[in-house]
Enzyme design. Sequence first.
Site, PDB file in Angstrom:
ATOM      1  N   ASP A  96     112.444  76.941 -50.366  1.00 53.61           N
ATOM      2  CA  ASP A  96     111.834  75.646 -50.094  1.00 53.61           C
ATOM      3  C   ASP A  96     112.319  75.150 -48.740  1.00 53.61           C
ATOM      4  OD1 ASP A  96     114.429  75.048 -50.915  1.00 53.61           O
ATOM      5  OD2 ASP A  96     113.847  73.238 -51.984  1.00 53.61           O
ATOM      6  N   PHE A 109     113.058  79.120 -42.501  1.00 53.65           N
ATOM      7  CA  PHE A 109     114.237  79.394 -41.673  1.00 53.65           C
ATOM      8  C   PHE A 109     114.212  78.707 -40.306  1.00 53.65           C
ATOM      9  CE2 PHE A 109     114.106  83.131 -44.529  1.00 53.65           C
ATOM     10  CZ  PHE A 109     115.335  82.949 -45.145  1.00 53.65           C
TER      11      PHE A 109
END
Length: 256
Positions: A96, A109
């Site tokens: 998430d 990321f």
Amino acid sequence: MILEEQGERLHEETIPIKAAEIQTERKTRVIKMSGISGDWYEALKGEFSKPYYRTLFQTVNEEYRTRLIFPPAEDIFNAFHLTPLKKVKVVILGQDPYHNNGQAHGLCFSVKKGVDVPPSLVNIYKELHDDLGCTIPDHGCLTKWANQGVLMLNTVLTVRAHQANSHRGIGWEEFTDAAIMALNGQDRPIVFILWGAPAQRKKAMLNNPKHLILEAPHPSPLSAYRGFFGSKPFSQTNAFLEKNGLTPIDWQIENR
């Protein structure tokens, strides 16, 4: 994401291809959210009429109306906007979004320029340096990868501020599973990079022999030393792409 009405009917199918409006109590201005369009819309349009999707939209709409939610509404579908289905060469799956202020912008990321690089991305950069010799940049924005065909997809697309996994189980997983199945069905080579157990659970959906699946522990500081470091995902990805006549990814992120 406010569902628009014509008469008394909700037209879910119109929402992903129009700019929907989200009004929050924290901001008086109306936030525009760009919906899914193009070939991703064609691949996913069957989801928009399903009951879970209507419930998901209602839930997320209410969450944005009453709470602080990340990413900003206009960034929810950035992974799809920046990497059209027909251009996907590589898929990196996350969980998430980052849940602290100013971090999430719709790519797993990745963080916006000017935001501290999160620990998992620090480790990704270390592995990238060790694998391909890339210099470590001074920011964490990975849009360069997305623009080259790296789909950076979280399996859950929204989160409450400072509450990790708070939107797990509200419907996003079913939606992103549909995206993964659309990718699996592509009649061309794609690399799937699965870091950590949640991403690796999606492996069961990937049965197309044309694709390459790379697995390693998650780059989090809690697990990176269990096999993420030294896994060489970037060089393996490029070798596979080149073997199949595709342009490799330029993984080097330049400084600001």
